[in-house]
Write an enzyme that holds these catalytic residues in place. Structure first.
Site, mmCIF file in Angstrom:
data_model
loop_
_atom_site.group_PDB
_atom_site.id
_atom_site.type_symbol
_atom_site.label_atom_id
_atom_site.label_comp_id
_atom_site.label_asym_id
_atom_site.label_seq_id
_atom_site.Cartn_x
_atom_site.Cartn_y
_atom_site.Cartn_z
ATOM 1 N N ARG A 171 0.842 -1.184 0.000
ATOM 2 C CA ARG A 171 0.000 0.000 0.000
ATOM 3 C C ARG A 171 0.877 1.232 0.000
ATOM 4 N NH1 ARG A 171 -0.109 2.914 4.717
ATOM 5 N NH2 ARG A 171 0.219 1.862 6.709
ATOM 6 N N ASN A 173 1.894 4.972 1.406
ATOM 7 C CA ASN A 173 1.924 5.530 2.751
ATOM 8 C C ASN A 173 1.919 7.059 2.657
ATOM 9 O OD1 ASN A 173 1.848 4.906 5.540
ATOM 10 N ND2 ASN A 173 4.019 5.398 5.749
ATOM 11 N N ASN A 219 8.215 7.411 5.822
ATOM 12 C CA ASN A 219 7.350 8.527 6.183
ATOM 13 C C ASN A 219 8.031 9.841 5.854
ATOM 14 O OD1 ASN A 219 4.638 8.031 7.395
ATOM 15 N ND2 ASN A 219 5.787 6.614 8.682
ATOM 16 N N ASP A 269 7.772 10.109 12.311
ATOM 17 C CA ASP A 269 6.607 9.896 11.459
ATOM 18 C C ASP A 269 6.497 11.064 10.493
ATOM 19 O OD1 ASP A 269 4.217 8.974 10.367
ATOM 20 O OD2 ASP A 269 3.282 8.551 12.282
#
Length: 368
Positions: A171, A173, A219, A269
């Site tokens: 997937r 991100n 990230n 993050d």
């Protein structure tokens, strides 16, 4: 919390909703936009006062982040499912706040390590273009590894699904545009398999290029104000890398380790760069947001009143932070909230994708 929804640390609840995994905070046209990643929802909320968040679209599959499209208000370039898509908001009849989570195969995260190439300060750079898939594919056919089970709200036009043919379920991100109008999107294995993820670049002409490989939970990404430095985190390893960017082509030079976040400090993050060129990093699991000088020195570290801050943005004299309930056995009262506090720091609004594929783009319309 004190009165009026303000914590003792100065943070204010900006929306009343609580989200499973709020991410991708961006300042766009005087408002805050963000996603609830695992539920596939795009939200916006006022930038000048707290209030209800409006659900702009619901994809029914993981939605990592969006960026505006240059010259086309209300349209977004999205990192979603296994690729990139143009997204336009729905009819406006969606209720505010989070939806009940649909039944679907859920993506998972951290685990694994940073690639050896990046640890060594080299990075793995590839220039193999991937043909775009294009077309008006429905989102919810259950064919995407993200696991859609309900139809999308809003219009979706898929541009490319570069991870659609991967050997394992993948997937997208996090994602962001650079000042030149290129869209940079990260991918990861849904089970966070080590080194399975990549950094992709969608150019204005629609070409899709895999730029980095060997990532686990990538990230960020975030760019310096001049677009000449790319910052990219791998949350699984706790590292932030910096890469020089060739402005005209978008080619990356050798990467270097910029910062490490370990132990009780949490994991890096979502990130943002302010007008002074300093990098702000949300520390997932650490309950803080950390500001780094361009040379890597820590300048500031404001506390956030919940454990999982996930992204950071600036606008309207405020600093915004999204947070998450995800992976908390006993979520506190502010887990999953969108928070804001006054800030003297400023940053540029989210850069837009410069769609150069359609000759009719000057008209401000998209051939859906």
């Amino acid at each position: 919390m004190s009165s009026a929804g303000t914590s003792s640390t100065g943070w204010q609840e900006w929306t009343p909703g609580r989200y499973r995994l709020a991410e991708g905070a961006r300042w766009v046209d005087g408002r805050l936009v963000f996603v609830d990643l695992l539920d596939g929802d795009l939200y916006s909320c006022p930038g000048d006062r707290p209030g209800e968040a409006r659900r702009e679209a619901s994809l029914g599959l993981p939605l990592g982040a969006v960026a505006p499209v240059r010259g086309r208000p209300g349209e977004w370039i999205a990192a979603a499912g296994t690729g990139m898509a143009l997204l336009a908001g729905g009819t406006g009849d969606s209720p505010p706040g989070p939806l009940p989570a649909p039944t679907r195969r859920r993506a998972t995260e951290p685990g694994g390590v940073w690639s050896a190439a990046i640890r060594a300060g080299r990075g793995t750079v590839e220039q193999g273009a991937v043909p775009p898939s294009g077309g008006r594919d429905p989102v919810a056919r259950g064919a995407d590894p993200g696991g859609a089970t309900e139809p999308a709200r809003g219009r979706v036009r898929w541009l490319a699904r570069p991870e659609g043919g991967a050997a394992t379920a993948m997937r997208m991100n996090d994602a962001v545009c650079d000042p030149a109008g290129r869209f940079w999107a990260t991918s990861m294995d849904t089970g966070a398999a080590r080194a399975a993820g990549s950094l992709w670049r969608l150019d204005p002409d629609g070409a899709v290029v895999r730029v980095l490989t060997g990532l686990t939970v990538p990230n960020g990404p975030a760019f310096s104000p001049d677009g000449r430095t790319l910052y990219l985190a791998d949350s699984a390893r706790g590292l932030v890398a910096a890469y020089p960017v060739e402005p005209d082509s978008g080619a990356l030079g050798p990467g270097r380790r910029f910062a490490a976040v370990t132990g009780a400090d949490g994991r890096p993050d979502g990130m943002a760069v302010d007008d002074d060129g300093c990098l702000w990093v949300a520390l997932w699991g650490g309950g803080r947001v950390r500001r780094y000088a361009p040379d890597g020195r820590v300048l500031d570290e404001p506390a956030v009143p919940t454990a999982h801050p996930s992204s950071v943005a600036f606008g309207g004299g405020l600093m915004f932070v999204t947070t998450a309930r995800h992976r908390l056995e006993r979520p506190d009262a502010l887990a999953g909230a969108v928070l804001a506090r006054p800030s003297g720091v400023s940053a540029r609004p989210a850069a837009a994708w410069a769609d150069g594929r359609d000759r009719g783009k000057e008209s401000g319309t998209t051939p859906w």
